[in-house]
Design a protein around this motif. Structure first.
Motif, short mmCIF file in Angstrom:
data_model
loop_
_atom_site.label_atom_id
_atom_site.label_comp_id
_atom_site.label_asym_id
_atom_site.label_seq_id
_atom_site.Cartn_x
_atom_site.Cartn_y
_atom_site.Cartn_z
N ALA A 1 0.83 -1.21 0.00
CA ALA A 1 0.00 0.00 0.00
C ALA A 1 0.87 1.26 0.00
N ALA A 2 1.94 1.23 0.78
CA ALA A 2 2.84 2.38 0.81
C ALA A 2 3.51 2.58 -0.54
N ARG A 3 3.93 1.49 -1.18
CA ARG A 3 4.57 1.59 -2.49
C ARG A 3 3.63 2.24 -3.50
N ALA A 4 2.37 1.81 -3.49
CA ALA A 4 1.37 2.38 -4.40
C ALA A 4 1.15 3.87 -4.11
N ALA A 5 1.08 4.23 -2.85
CA ALA A 5 0.88 5.63 -2.48
C ALA A 5 2.07 6.49 -2.87
N ILE A 6 3.27 5.96 -2.71
CA ILE A 6 4.48 6.71 -3.07
C ILE A 6 4.55 6.88 -4.58
N ALA A 7 4.24 5.83 -5.33
CA ALA A 7 4.25 5.93 -6.79
C ALA A 7 3.24 6.98 -7.27
N ALA A 8 2.06 6.99 -6.67
CA ALA A 8 1.05 7.99 -7.05
C ALA A 8 1.51 9.40 -6.70
N TRP A 9 2.14 9.56 -5.56
CA TRP A 9 2.68 10.87 -5.15
C TRP A 9 3.76 11.32 -6.12
N LEU A 10 4.66 10.42 -6.47
CA LEU A 10 5.74 10.78 -7.40
C LEU A 10 5.17 11.22 -8.75
N ALA A 11 4.08 10.58 -9.17
CA ALA A 11 3.44 10.91 -10.45
C ALA A 11 2.60 12.18 -10.37
N PRO B 1 -1.49 13.08 -2.73
CA PRO B 1 -0.72 13.89 -1.77
C PRO B 1 0.44 13.09 -1.18
N LEU B 2 1.23 13.77 -0.41
CA LEU B 2 2.35 13.15 0.28
C LEU B 2 1.87 11.95 1.08
N PRO B 3 2.46 10.77 0.87
CA PRO B 3 2.02 9.59 1.61
C PRO B 3 2.37 9.68 3.09
N GLY B 4 1.79 8.79 3.87
CA GLY B 4 2.01 8.80 5.31
C GLY B 4 3.25 8.08 5.78
N TRP B 5 4.06 7.52 4.88
CA TRP B 5 5.27 6.80 5.31
C TRP B 5 6.21 7.76 6.02
N PRO B 6 6.64 7.45 7.23
CA PRO B 6 7.52 8.35 7.98
C PRO B 6 8.80 8.69 7.22
N GLY B 7 9.09 9.96 7.12
CA GLY B 7 10.32 10.44 6.50
C GLY B 7 10.27 10.63 5.01
N ILE B 8 9.17 10.27 4.35
CA ILE B 8 9.11 10.33 2.89
C ILE B 8 9.24 11.76 2.37
#
Length: 140
Positions: A91-101, A105-112
């Motif tokens: 889920a985090a990987r998908a959220a980060i990929a969408a954010w990068l694209a 919005p900025l995902p909730g993964w700490p430090g991203i």
């Protein structure tokens, strides 16, 4: 040059995070291994994991061959992955990929947020996703 590209890619914070990988040395005894390679820049990461009885990450070790952005992403991943299971990492990987694209919005993964300067450099997006991809390759 666009305003977004006028920002430096290799910020002091990204460089500092890249050096933080010493806290996650490679360990041949880790039972699960995954590897990922960025097609855009050639960076690679090898990741070893051990999970607890519930399938949550208990230990990890990294062997990165990546640019400073990829190494900083690996540090961001490593510092927040313990206790997470495959579904959370996916889920985090998908959220980060969408954010990068630019689609979320900025995902909730700490430090991203540390990696925000690299959003303007699509050639580095693959390097950012490397640790999540390697973990998903390792986890059953």
């Amino acid at each position: 040059m666009s305003a977004a590209l006028a920002q430096p890619l290799y910020t002091p914070a990204i460089l500092a995070a890249a050096t933080g990988l010493a806290a996650f040395p490679w360990d041949e005894d880790l039972p699960l291994e995954g590897e990922a390679r960025s097609r855009s820049c050639g960076s690679t990461i090898r990741l070893g994991l051990a999970t607890d009885a519930a399938g949550r990450v208990a230990r990890l070790g990294l062997r990165p061959h990546a640019c400073a952005v990829g190494q900083a992403a690996a540090h961001v991943f490593a510092t927040a992955t313990r206790g997470r299971d495959r579904a959370e990492i996916a889920a985090a990987r998908a959220a980060i990929a969408a954010w990068l694209a630019g689609e979320a919005p900025l995902p909730g993964w700490p430090g991203i947020a540390l990696l925000e300067p690299a959003r303007a450099y699509p050639a580095r997006h693959g390097a950012i996703l490397l640790p999540w991809d390697a973990a998903l390759a390792a986890l059953p």
